[in-house]
Motif scaffolding. Structure first.
Motif, short mmCIF file in Angstrom:
data_model
loop_
_atom_site.label_atom_id
_atom_site.label_comp_id
_atom_site.label_asym_id
_atom_site.label_seq_id
_atom_site.Cartn_x
_atom_site.Cartn_y
_atom_site.Cartn_z
N ALA A 65 -8.46 2.29 -1.56
CA ALA A 65 -8.30 0.98 -0.90
C ALA A 65 -6.95 0.90 -0.19
O ALA A 65 -6.87 0.34 0.91
CB ALA A 65 -8.43 -0.14 -1.93
N CYS A 66 -5.91 1.45 -0.78
CA CYS A 66 -4.57 1.41 -0.16
C CYS A 66 -4.48 2.32 1.05
O CYS A 66 -3.66 2.09 1.93
CB CYS A 66 -3.50 1.78 -1.18
N THR A 96 -7.11 0.22 3.82
CA THR A 96 -6.76 -1.13 4.25
C THR A 96 -5.83 -1.14 5.47
O THR A 96 -6.13 -1.80 6.47
CB THR A 96 -6.16 -1.94 3.09
N TYR A 142 -9.81 3.81 -11.96
CA TYR A 142 -9.16 2.71 -11.24
C TYR A 142 -8.05 3.19 -10.32
O TYR A 142 -7.84 2.64 -9.25
CB TYR A 142 -8.63 1.67 -12.21
N LYS A 143 -7.33 4.20 -10.74
CA LYS A 143 -6.24 4.74 -9.92
C LYS A 143 -6.78 5.26 -8.59
O LYS A 143 -6.20 4.99 -7.54
CB LYS A 143 -5.53 5.85 -10.69
N CYS A 177 0.83 -1.21 0.00
CA CYS A 177 0.00 0.00 0.00
C CYS A 177 0.87 1.26 0.00
O CYS A 177 0.58 2.22 -0.71
CB CYS A 177 -0.95 0.00 1.20
N ILE A 230 -9.69 4.41 -7.10
CA ILE A 230 -10.27 3.32 -6.31
C ILE A 230 -9.17 2.52 -5.61
O ILE A 230 -9.28 2.22 -4.42
CB ILE A 230 -11.13 2.41 -7.20
N ILE A 231 -8.11 2.21 -6.33
CA ILE A 231 -6.99 1.48 -5.72
C ILE A 231 -6.33 2.34 -4.65
O ILE A 231 -5.95 1.84 -3.59
CB ILE A 231 -5.98 1.04 -6.80
N GLY A 232 -6.20 3.65 -4.91
CA GLY A 232 -5.61 4.55 -3.92
C GLY A 232 -6.42 4.61 -2.64
O GLY A 232 -5.87 4.58 -1.53
N TYR A 282 2.43 1.72 -3.47
CA TYR A 282 1.45 2.18 -4.46
C TYR A 282 1.13 3.65 -4.26
O TYR A 282 1.02 4.41 -5.23
CB TYR A 282 0.16 1.36 -4.42
N MET A 306 1.73 6.08 -7.29
CA MET A 306 0.57 6.59 -8.02
C MET A 306 0.72 8.05 -8.42
O MET A 306 0.05 8.52 -9.32
CB MET A 306 -0.72 6.37 -7.23
#
Length: 109
Positions: free
Chosen positions: A90-91, A94, A83-84, A67, A86-88, A70, A74
């Protein structure tokens, strides 16, 4: 040395926080906002990278390290739709959820 680095880290976080709050009133340009966002995500990523070395469980360490990497990377990755983000998100969430719900270990018997 650790104390000096932690103080520098806190000062940088304070500068970013002041910049983000002052943006509400001064309406900075898009470039300035991108710099503030990149700094914010980089500092969060560094915090997660450092946090990745303090846990006893290997899976937790790996999650924190991935995480953190990323969140730093990013800032340099081109924009690939939603997507960038959403993943950010989540990172960011989490590791927070892991620390919130991980059982506290005590030495009591």
């Amino acid at each position: 040395m650790k104390k000096i680095l932690f103080t520098i880290f806190r000062v940088l976080i304070g500068i970013i926080l002041i910049g983000k709050i002052s943006n509400w009133f001064l309406n900075y340009s898009d470039e300035t906002n991108q710099i503030l966002n990149a700094g914010m995500f980089t500092l969060i990523g560094i915090a997660y990278l450092v946090g990745g070395f303090i846990w006893d469980k290997k899976l937790t360490n790996i999650i924190f390290l991935i995480c953190g990497m990323y969140l730093i990377a990013m800032n340099f990755i081109g924009n690939f739709k939603i997507y960038k983000s959403i993943i950010g998100i989540a990172c960011i969430l989490t590791p927070m959820l892991i620390t919130r719900f991980s059982p506290e270990e005590t030495d009591e018997k």
